[in-house]
Design a protein around this motif. Structure first.
Motif, short mmCIF file in Angstrom:
data_model
loop_
_atom_site.label_atom_id
_atom_site.label_comp_id
_atom_site.label_asym_id
_atom_site.label_seq_id
_atom_site.Cartn_x
_atom_site.Cartn_y
_atom_site.Cartn_z
N ASN A 72 38.50 33.75 40.74
CA ASN A 72 37.91 34.05 42.48
C ASN A 72 36.71 34.47 43.46
N VAL A 73 36.15 34.51 42.14
CA VAL A 73 33.98 34.59 42.92
C VAL A 73 33.72 33.59 42.99
N GLY A 74 32.98 33.00 44.32
CA GLY A 74 32.19 31.55 44.60
C GLY A 74 30.93 31.66 43.58
N LEU A 75 31.43 31.13 42.22
CA LEU A 75 30.33 30.19 41.56
C LEU A 75 29.10 29.54 41.37
N ARG A 76 28.07 28.93 41.99
CA ARG A 76 27.30 27.90 42.10
C ARG A 76 26.06 28.16 40.97
N VAL A 77 25.58 26.83 40.49
CA VAL A 77 24.66 26.59 39.82
C VAL A 77 23.70 26.06 40.19
N VAL A 78 22.42 25.96 40.30
CA VAL A 78 21.09 25.73 40.74
C VAL A 78 20.20 25.63 40.43
N ASP A 79 19.85 24.11 40.03
CA ASP A 79 18.21 23.86 39.04
C ASP A 79 16.67 23.90 39.65
N ARG A 80 15.81 23.47 38.94
CA ARG A 80 14.56 24.84 38.65
C ARG A 80 14.32 23.51 40.89
N GLU A 81 14.90 22.56 41.45
CA GLU A 81 14.41 23.13 42.23
C GLU A 81 15.22 23.07 43.66
N LEU A 82 16.61 24.27 43.22
CA LEU A 82 17.32 24.34 44.28
C LEU A 82 17.96 23.08 45.03
N THR A 83 17.99 23.24 44.03
CA THR A 83 19.53 21.29 44.06
C THR A 83 20.85 22.25 43.09
N ILE A 84 21.85 22.35 43.97
CA ILE A 84 23.18 22.32 43.96
C ILE A 84 23.40 22.05 42.53
N THR A 85 23.36 22.05 41.76
CA THR A 85 24.43 20.67 40.75
C THR A 85 25.98 21.56 40.13
N ARG A 86 26.36 22.12 40.34
CA ARG A 86 27.69 23.11 40.16
C ARG A 86 28.60 23.54 41.37
N VAL A 87 29.23 23.34 41.56
CA VAL A 87 30.41 24.51 42.33
C VAL A 87 31.68 25.12 41.85
N ASN A 88 32.38 26.36 41.65
CA ASN A 88 33.90 25.97 41.60
C ASN A 88 34.33 25.37 42.66
N GLU A 89 35.32 26.25 42.65
CA GLU A 89 36.84 25.70 44.28
C GLU A 89 36.62 26.79 44.53
N ALA A 90 36.19 27.95 44.85
CA ALA A 90 36.24 29.83 45.24
C ALA A 90 35.00 30.13 46.11
#
Length: 188
Positions: A75-93
């Motif tokens: 239920n926690v919002g998760l995101r993955v950001v690469d070295r260029e600060l671009t969001i590459t993955r997010v979860n539904e939360a």
């Protein structure tokens, strides 16, 4: 007699050619047999290697699917950001927190999607982590995709490469709106 001698010599020479050809054919057959045995052994070894790789591939797929379920089930919002600060993955939360669809988030810069007071400063969460730090937990105010601002708790840590270098940043974001509302009620 001369004609007979020639015929005998010719027959002897042909017999010698036949014997030599027979020996060459036997040697060739032996080489073909040895090559066939080597190929059969190589094929067995390759079959074992392919089966091992198929098992490893299946194990990786199972592990990937399991991690994806864990990533999406929290239920926690998760995101993955690469070295260029671009969001590459997010979860539904994370997408629900922003009131956006994942495809509206992916590929965009983190500060475009969820700006906060640390963005574009030396205290930028992603930049701190990429520089080797970890953001244990800190509060910030974030604005969602529809302009609504809310208090959030943010934690971040690196995803590291084979040599230990930070490749990207995993950020967890929890909406603290309800928590802050309850705090204010308790204080009143």
């Amino acid at each position: 007699p001369t004609l007979i001698r020639r015929a005998v010599r010719s027959a002897t020479a042909r017999a010698q050619v036949v014997r030599t050809s027979y020996k060459a054919v036997r040697r060739l057959e032996q080489r073909v047999l040895e090559s066939a045995e080597e190929l059969a052994a190589t094929n067995v070894a390759l079959r074992h290697e392919i089966e091992g790789r198929e098992r490893a591939e299946l194990s990786l797929k199972v592990a990937h699917d399991e991690l994806e379920q864990i990533f999406q089930s929290t239920n926690v919002g998760l995101r993955v950001v690469d070295r260029e600060l671009t969001i590459t993955r997010v979860n539904e939360a994370f997408a629900r927190l922003l009131r956006l669809r994942p495809e509206e988030i992916l590929g965009r810069k983190c500060h475009q999607v969820l700006p906060g007071r640390y963005c574009h400063t030396p205290a930028c969460t992603a930049r701190l982590v990429l520089a080797g730090g970890i953001v244990e937990e800190r509060e910030d105010r974030k604005t969602d995709g529809h302009g609504r601002t809310s208090p959030c708790a943010i934690s971040a840590w690196p995803l590291r490469g084979a040599l230990g270098e930070p490749l990207s940043v995993v950020t967890s974001i929890r909406d603290l709106t309800e928590h802050k509302r309850l705090e204010s009620i308790a204080e009143a």
